[in-house]
Write an enzyme that holds these catalytic residues in place. Structure first.
Site, mmCIF file in Angstrom:
data_model
loop_
_atom_site.group_PDB
_atom_site.id
_atom_site.type_symbol
_atom_site.label_atom_id
_atom_site.label_comp_id
_atom_site.label_asym_id
_atom_site.label_seq_id
_atom_site.Cartn_x
_atom_site.Cartn_y
_atom_site.Cartn_z
ATOM 1 N N THR A 1 8.020 0.086 1.144
ATOM 2 C CA THR A 1 8.421 0.917 0.013
ATOM 3 C C THR A 1 7.227 1.725 -0.472
ATOM 4 O O THR A 1 6.084 1.299 -0.362
ATOM 5 C CB THR A 1 8.971 0.074 -1.153
ATOM 6 O OG1 THR A 1 7.914 -0.727 -1.699
ATOM 7 C CG2 THR A 1 10.109 -0.820 -0.687
ATOM 8 N N ASN A 2 7.514 2.906 -1.027
ATOM 9 C CA ASN A 2 6.443 3.760 -1.544
ATOM 10 C C ASN A 2 7.018 4.676 -2.616
ATOM 11 O O ASN A 2 8.214 4.980 -2.613
ATOM 12 C CB ASN A 2 5.805 4.582 -0.420
ATOM 13 C CG ASN A 2 4.400 5.046 -0.739
ATOM 14 O OD1 ASN A 2 3.897 4.831 -1.849
ATOM 15 N ND2 ASN A 2 3.752 5.686 0.210
ATOM 16 N N GLY B 1 -0.743 -1.281 13.649
ATOM 17 C CA GLY B 1 -1.712 -0.208 13.468
ATOM 18 C C GLY B 1 -1.659 0.859 14.540
ATOM 19 O O GLY B 1 -2.644 1.571 14.751
ATOM 20 N N GLU C 1 8.746 11.505 -4.449
ATOM 21 C CA GLU C 1 9.429 10.838 -3.332
ATOM 22 C C GLU C 1 9.555 9.353 -3.637
ATOM 23 O O GLU C 1 8.633 8.735 -4.171
ATOM 24 C CB GLU C 1 8.631 11.057 -2.050
ATOM 25 C CG GLU C 1 9.258 10.537 -0.788
ATOM 26 C CD GLU C 1 8.423 10.893 0.439
ATOM 27 O OE1 GLU C 1 8.211 9.996 1.271
ATOM 28 O OE2 GLU C 1 7.975 12.047 0.556
ATOM 29 N N ASN D 1 0.363 6.520 -1.729
ATOM 30 C CA ASN D 1 -0.578 5.396 -1.710
ATOM 31 C C ASN D 1 -0.169 4.284 -2.674
ATOM 32 O O ASN D 1 -1.022 3.591 -3.231
ATOM 33 C CB ASN D 1 -2.001 5.868 -2.030
ATOM 34 C CG ASN D 1 -2.528 6.866 -1.027
ATOM 35 O OD1 ASN D 1 -2.224 6.779 0.161
ATOM 36 N ND2 ASN D 1 -3.303 7.836 -1.498
ATOM 37 N N ARG D 2 1.143 4.102 -2.829
ATOM 38 C CA ARG D 2 1.638 3.032 -3.693
ATOM 39 C C ARG D 2 2.554 2.116 -2.880
ATOM 40 O O ARG D 2 3.650 1.763 -3.298
ATOM 41 C CB ARG D 2 2.393 3.624 -4.886
ATOM 42 C CG ARG D 2 1.528 4.498 -5.783
ATOM 43 C CD ARG D 2 2.307 4.950 -7.013
ATOM 44 N NE ARG D 2 1.489 5.739 -7.908
ATOM 45 C CZ ARG D 2 1.459 7.073 -7.929
ATOM 46 N NH1 ARG D 2 2.227 7.766 -7.082
ATOM 47 N NH2 ARG D 2 0.695 7.722 -8.787
ATOM 48 N N GLU D 3 2.090 1.689 -1.745
ATOM 49 C CA GLU D 3 2.916 0.922 -0.827
ATOM 50 C C GLU D 3 3.046 -0.537 -1.248
ATOM 51 O O GLU D 3 2.068 -1.165 -1.665
ATOM 52 C CB GLU D 3 2.343 0.972 0.592
ATOM 53 C CG GLU D 3 2.230 2.363 1.180
ATOM 54 C CD GLU D 3 0.877 3.014 0.924
ATOM 55 O OE1 GLU D 3 0.137 2.513 0.044
ATOM 56 O OE2 GLU D 3 0.560 4.007 1.601
ATOM 57 N N GLU E 1 11.810 2.105 3.754
ATOM 58 C CA GLU E 1 11.558 2.354 5.171
ATOM 59 C C GLU E 1 11.494 1.026 5.915
ATOM 60 O O GLU E 1 10.921 0.059 5.413
ATOM 61 C CB GLU E 1 10.234 3.109 5.356
ATOM 62 C CG GLU E 1 10.172 4.440 4.619
ATOM 63 C CD GLU E 1 8.756 5.007 4.534
ATOM 64 O OE1 GLU E 1 7.820 4.326 5.009
ATOM 65 O OE2 GLU E 1 8.597 6.091 3.982
ATOM 66 N N ASP F 1 2.157 6.084 15.958
ATOM 67 C CA ASP F 1 0.720 6.267 15.797
ATOM 68 C C ASP F 1 0.129 5.266 14.816
ATOM 69 O O ASP F 1 -1.085 5.116 14.752
ATOM 70 C CB ASP F 1 0.413 7.699 15.328
ATOM 71 C CG ASP F 1 1.122 8.064 14.040
ATOM 72 O OD1 ASP F 1 2.147 7.437 13.729
ATOM 73 O OD2 ASP F 1 0.654 8.990 13.353
ATOM 74 N N TRP F 2 0.994 4.542 14.046
ATOM 75 C CA TRP F 2 0.429 3.566 13.109
ATOM 76 C C TRP F 2 1.392 2.456 12.693
ATOM 77 O O TRP F 2 0.970 1.426 12.173
ATOM 78 C CB TRP F 2 -0.052 4.280 11.839
ATOM 79 C CG TRP F 2 1.051 4.847 11.001
ATOM 80 C CD1 TRP F 2 1.648 6.056 11.135
ATOM 81 C CD2 TRP F 2 1.699 4.205 9.911
ATOM 82 N NE1 TRP F 2 2.625 6.210 10.192
ATOM 83 C CE2 TRP F 2 2.669 5.092 9.411
ATOM 84 C CE3 TRP F 2 1.543 2.965 9.288
ATOM 85 C CZ2 TRP F 2 3.496 4.785 8.349
ATOM 86 C CZ3 TRP F 2 2.373 2.651 8.213
ATOM 87 C CH2 TRP F 2 3.331 3.565 7.746
ATOM 88 N N ASP G 1 10.810 5.869 -1.484
ATOM 89 C CA ASP G 1 11.086 5.507 -0.093
ATOM 90 C C ASP G 1 11.485 4.055 0.082
ATOM 91 O O ASP G 1 10.854 3.138 -0.435
ATOM 92 C CB ASP G 1 9.834 5.716 0.779
ATOM 93 C CG ASP G 1 9.472 7.171 0.956
ATOM 94 O OD1 ASP G 1 10.366 8.011 0.840
ATOM 95 O OD2 ASP G 1 8.291 7.449 1.199
#
Length: 230
Positions: free
Chosen positions: A61-62, A141, A43, A70-72, A47, A136-137, A45
């Site tokens: 981005t990810n 947060g 994927e 987990n590469r944001e 966003e 939710d986040w 991204d």
């Protein structure tokens, strides 16, 4: 709205202009998401995170490989994205993935398979573009919830462009045509001005980089973070 298109890994350049109303808060606008299917999906991204009135919009981005993200990296933009159309692009090639905003590179994810880091290359991708509730986040947060009284939430697209190999059954369109030469896969490296622009964006507009988050990775940052950016 969702766009579907299958492509091979060899090259995928996606660009389209986006304009969305500023009334929304606390959800993603999936400006551009390339994703395969299944638990080990790949994927890529773009966003937009919702905001509170007056706060900057965050571009998130990810990159997922083999089901692991987990590469944001996150950025403030140097303009208000709700006021006009802007172009958001991804160059996806065997050597690297480049994220661009108005042709300015903001992020490069290099192929680091030589040191054991999976790279998205073997799974055909589909293109998704959608509005997605993430209260939710996404904003502070998850402390701020979506104000549904401001619905409907809208995004406008134009000038969508794709230059890629299209996967059909068990073969790629690039195997049937000379429209994209073999040498083209080796082009589109960042030149000196592109590297300067990337440094400018990452110095002044990057607000989060997983490669510098030692609290998140107390045993050491992921191996691709230890390699040069270019």
């Amino acid at each position: 709205m969702t766009f579907f298109m299958l492509h091979t890994y060899r090259m995928c350049y996606k660009a389209f202009m986006l304009h969305f109303r500023s009334v929304f808060n606390v959800f993603f606008v999936y400006v551009l998401q390339l994703s395969s299917q299944g638990p080990t999906h790949d994927e890529i991204d773009f966003e937009f995170l919702g905001n509170l009135s007056g706060d900057p919009y965050i571009l998130h981005t990810n990159v997922f490989t083999q089901g692991k993200g987990n590469r944001e990296q996150q950025f403030y933009l140097w303009f208000d994205p709700t006021r006009n159309f802007h172009t958001y692009s991804i160059i996806w090639k065997p050597q690297h993935i480049i994220f661009l905003v108005d042709n300015t590179p903001i992020r490069v994810f290099k192929n680091a398979e030589s040191i054991g880091v999976p790279f998205p290359k073997s799974q055909p991708m589909r293109i998704y573009s959608s509005l997605w509730n993430a209260d939710d986040w996404a904003t502070r947060g998850g402390l701020v919830k979506t104000d549904w009284a401001k619905a409907p939430f809208t995004a406008y697209y134009r000038n969508f462009n794709a230059n890629a190999c299209v996967w059909s059954g068990t073969s790629s369109s690039c195997a049937k045509t000379n429209s994209v030469s073999a040498g083209a896969w080796e082009t589109n490296e960042l030149d000196a001005p592109g590297r300067r622009r990337l440094r400018w964006v990452q110095k002044y507009f990057m607000i989060y980089n997983y490669c510098t988050d030692l609290k998140r990775f107390p045993q050491g940052v992921p191996p691709e973070c230890k390699r040069p950016r270019f």
